[in-house]
Design an enzyme around this catalytic site. Structure first.
Site, PDB file in Angstrom:
ATOM      1  N   CYS A 179      49.573  31.603  42.850  1.00 40.98           N
ATOM      2  CA  CYS A 179      50.428  31.984  41.710  1.00 40.98           C
ATOM      3  C   CYS A 179      51.833  32.409  42.136  1.00 40.98           C
ATOM      4  O   CYS A 179      52.800  32.168  41.431  1.00 40.98           O
ATOM      5  CB  CYS A 179      49.771  33.127  40.964  1.00 40.98           C
ATOM      6  SG  CYS A 179      49.311  34.466  42.065  1.00 40.98           S
ATOM      7  N   GLU A 193      47.726  39.262  35.344  1.00 40.57           N
ATOM      8  CA  GLU A 193      48.276  38.610  36.542  1.00 40.57           C
ATOM      9  C   GLU A 193      48.405  37.132  36.209  1.00 40.57           C
ATOM     10  O   GLU A 193      47.414  36.403  36.218  1.00 40.57           O
ATOM     11  CB  GLU A 193      47.311  38.800  37.727  1.00 40.57           C
ATOM     12  CG  GLU A 193      47.230  40.210  38.240  1.00 40.57           C
ATOM     13  CD  GLU A 193      48.517  40.673  38.901  1.00 40.57           C
ATOM     14  OE1 GLU A 193      49.418  39.854  39.163  1.00 40.57           O
ATOM     15  OE2 GLU A 193      48.633  41.886  39.138  1.00 40.57           O
ATOM     16  N   GLU A 215      48.208  45.121  40.538  1.00 40.64           N
ATOM     17  CA  GLU A 215      46.944  45.220  41.254  1.00 40.64           C
ATOM     18  C   GLU A 215      47.239  45.797  42.637  1.00 40.64           C
ATOM     19  O   GLU A 215      48.386  45.835  43.098  1.00 40.64           O
ATOM     20  CB  GLU A 215      46.288  43.838  41.377  1.00 40.64           C
ATOM     21  CG  GLU A 215      45.917  43.277  40.015  1.00 40.64           C
ATOM     22  CD  GLU A 215      44.842  42.212  40.035  1.00 40.64           C
ATOM     23  OE1 GLU A 215      45.074  41.154  40.636  1.00 40.64           O
ATOM     24  OE2 GLU A 215      43.776  42.440  39.426  1.00 40.64           O
ATOM     25  N   ASN A 246      41.585  29.966  41.930  1.00 32.82           N
ATOM     26  CA  ASN A 246      42.150  29.752  43.266  1.00 32.82           C
ATOM     27  C   ASN A 246      41.624  30.728  44.323  1.00 32.82           C
ATOM     28  O   ASN A 246      41.542  30.380  45.487  1.00 32.82           O
ATOM     29  CB  ASN A 246      43.680  29.758  43.217  1.00 32.82           C
ATOM     30  CG  ASN A 246      44.241  31.006  42.598  1.00 32.82           C
ATOM     31  OD1 ASN A 246      43.529  31.783  41.975  1.00 32.82           O
ATOM     32  ND2 ASN A 246      45.526  31.219  42.778  1.00 32.82           N
TER      33      ASN A 246
END
Ligand code: NAD
Length: 484
Positions: free
Chosen positions: A284, A250, A458, A153
């Site tokens: 997400c 993630e 992150e 994505n």
């Protein structure tokens, strides 16, 4: 624009090809046409990439933080200068509208390179005084060779969100993009070299899951950072655990977005639109379970459908278009399957719900109302433009329902009640929370999930801890006392 790269992989500062690898056709989602052909990495290519990273890493780590930071910041500048060109490539890779890619992809990657490039000079250990003049000092050390594995994505952003903190800490990275969007990461590798990075510290290899798996299990690899689905995360985490490797995961989500009846409706509708339809819903952290308090439910749905009438679906290269196709035919079919399930299980379709009658993988932005917690569309990650609107009456009730999921990536609340806003976010079982907005992810802030949505964070200063480790040095200023 000819998007066929010179070769499939970028290793040791150069494009490298091995046509013996399984072909990877790059399909432009807006038309379904094949726009490039690459090859999955063969064992020789994987070997070459890991050897090159291993060779380059020590010297890179031995450079001063200032020198490493300069390279990253130069790369950020180049990315910004080439933003348009990189955005057009990202749109070819993903189908996301140029209107979005111009502001959310190379620019976000550049932010990460700039931010971590700025931090390199202040990466330090500490001095810990002890009794009798003894002391301990700690040395922050790079982990070594890190592997990054991307989802489809945000190919440019993911390549930078993983690469920038890894390189800032003195690691080398081997990055494997998603096989669906293999083009953009090659440009990141090229730009790093142009910015003065030594050869081998950022290599890109293409491939399917088997290439990812080969990288994860290699003994030369110290850390693995994956962006992907929960099922893949489980496999990668388990494989990394075999070698006691560091991990960042993630993963997916099914995040709640709660709208109380005292909220500003226009802002709440804006938040729900951004949190469900940006990138055609392929984000997400999307707030796909929109809980709306009963008192404003109909007003919310009315404004939402009125505003959705203004969406501009079409050619993603047209900068007026703000809603593009799904990334692939396969993903489109998955999403269409969920829409059918929503209808079959009794949710009320209030907007969209169909594939567009045109070439490419377009689905209308879709809203279901009267969704209940047990419906498939309220439980599983769809990863497409499908919003579920659920009713609720009380705060206690909605909190229990919002948290009743295995996922814990993000969560949001719209309310004008200050104390309630903070109480609600304190109660969310999620890593990334929003009050009166949704889905912003600035590089300065930690980003990541709880529960099945991931491990580690992150971005922000915290990412440094996930790409480095401390060596403890005890220094004695006294004679050594032994019992005999
Ligand atoms: P995916 O899990 O199918 O694939 C992700 C990557 O893992 C791909 O590069 C794939 O080739 C690789 N892979 C697959 N099997 C592997 C294995 N056994 N070992 C090593 N690598 C393997 O995910 P996707 O369909 O590309 O992306 C969509 C998913 O990613 C969604 O669930 C979404 O929520 C998640 N996602 C999460 C974030 C986040 O930051 N939390 C961001 C974007 C996407």
């Amino acid at each position: 624009m000819n998007v066929q790269p010179k070769a499939s992989h970028f290793i040791d500062g150069e494009y490298v090809e091995d046509t013996a690898g399984t072909p990877i056709d790059v399909i432009y989602p807006a038309t379904g046409e094949v726009i490039a052909r690459l090859h999955s990495a063969t064992p020789q290519i994987i070997e070459q990439a890991l050897n090159s990273a291993k060779r380059a890493q020590k010297a890179w780590a031995a450079m001063t933080g200032t020198e490493r930071g300069r390279v990253l910041r130069r790369a950020a500048d180049i990315m910004r200068e080439r933003n348009r060109e990189l955005s057009i490539l990202e749109t070819h890779d993903t189908g996301k509208p140029l209107q979005e890619t111009l502001v959310a992809d190379a620019t976000s990657g550049a932010d990460a390179l700039e931010y971590f490039g700025g931090l390199t000079r202040s990466l330090t250990g500490e001095h810990i005084p002890l009794g009798g003049g003894d002391f301990v000092y700690t040395i922050r050390e790079a982990l070594g060779v890190c592997v990054g594995i991307g989802a489809w994505n945000y190919p440019t952003q993911i390549a930078c969100w993983k690469g920038a903190p890894a390189l800032a800490c003195g690691n080398a990275m081997v990055f494997k993009p998603s096989e669906t969007t293999p083009l953009s990461a090659l440009k990141v590798a090229e730009i790093l070299i142009e910015a003065g990075a030594p050869k081998g510290i950022y290599n890109v290899v293409q491939g399917y899951g088997d290439v990812g798996a080969a990288l994860v299990t290699d003994p030369r690899v110290a850390k693995v950072s994956l962006t992907g689905s929960v099922p893949t995360g489980r496999k990668v985490y388990a494989a990394a655990a075999e070698g006691m490797k560091h991990v960042t995961m993630e993963l997916g989500g099914k995040s709640p977005l709660i709208v109380f009846d005292d909220a500003d409706i226009e802002n709440a509708v804006s938040g729900a639109i951004l949190g469900n339809f940006y990138s055609s819903g392929q984000v997400c952290s999307n707030g796909t379970r929109v809980f709306v308090q009963k008192g404003i439910k109909e007003a919310f749905l009315t404004r939402l459908t009125e505003r959705l009438a203004n969406v501009k679906i079409g050619d993603p290269m047209d900068e007026a278009v703000n809603f593009g196709p799904m990334v692939s035919e396969a993903q489109m079919n998955i999403v269409l399957g969920y829409i059918e399930k929503g209808k079959a299980e009794g949710a009320r379709l209030v907007h969209g719900g169909a594939r567009l009658d045109r070439e490419g993988f377009y689905i209308q932005p879709t809203v279901f109302a009267d969704v209940t917690d047990d419906m498939t569309i309220a439980r599983e990650e769809i990863f497409g433009p499908v919003m579920s609107v659920l009713d609720f009456e009380t705060e206690d009730e909605v909190m229990a329902r919002a948290n009743a999921t295995e996922f814990g990536l993000a969560a949001g609340v719209f309310t004008n009640d200050l104390t309630r806003a903070h109480r609600v976010v304190a109660g969310f079982e999620a890593g990334t929370c929003y009050i009166n907005t949704y889905n912003l992810a600035p590089v300065e802030a930690p980003f990541g999930g709880s529960k099945m949505s991931g491990v580690g964070r992150e971005n922000s200063k915290l990412a440094i801890n996930h790409y480095s480790e401390m060596k403890t040095v005890y220094v004695s200023m006294n004679d050594v006392e032994a019992p005999y």
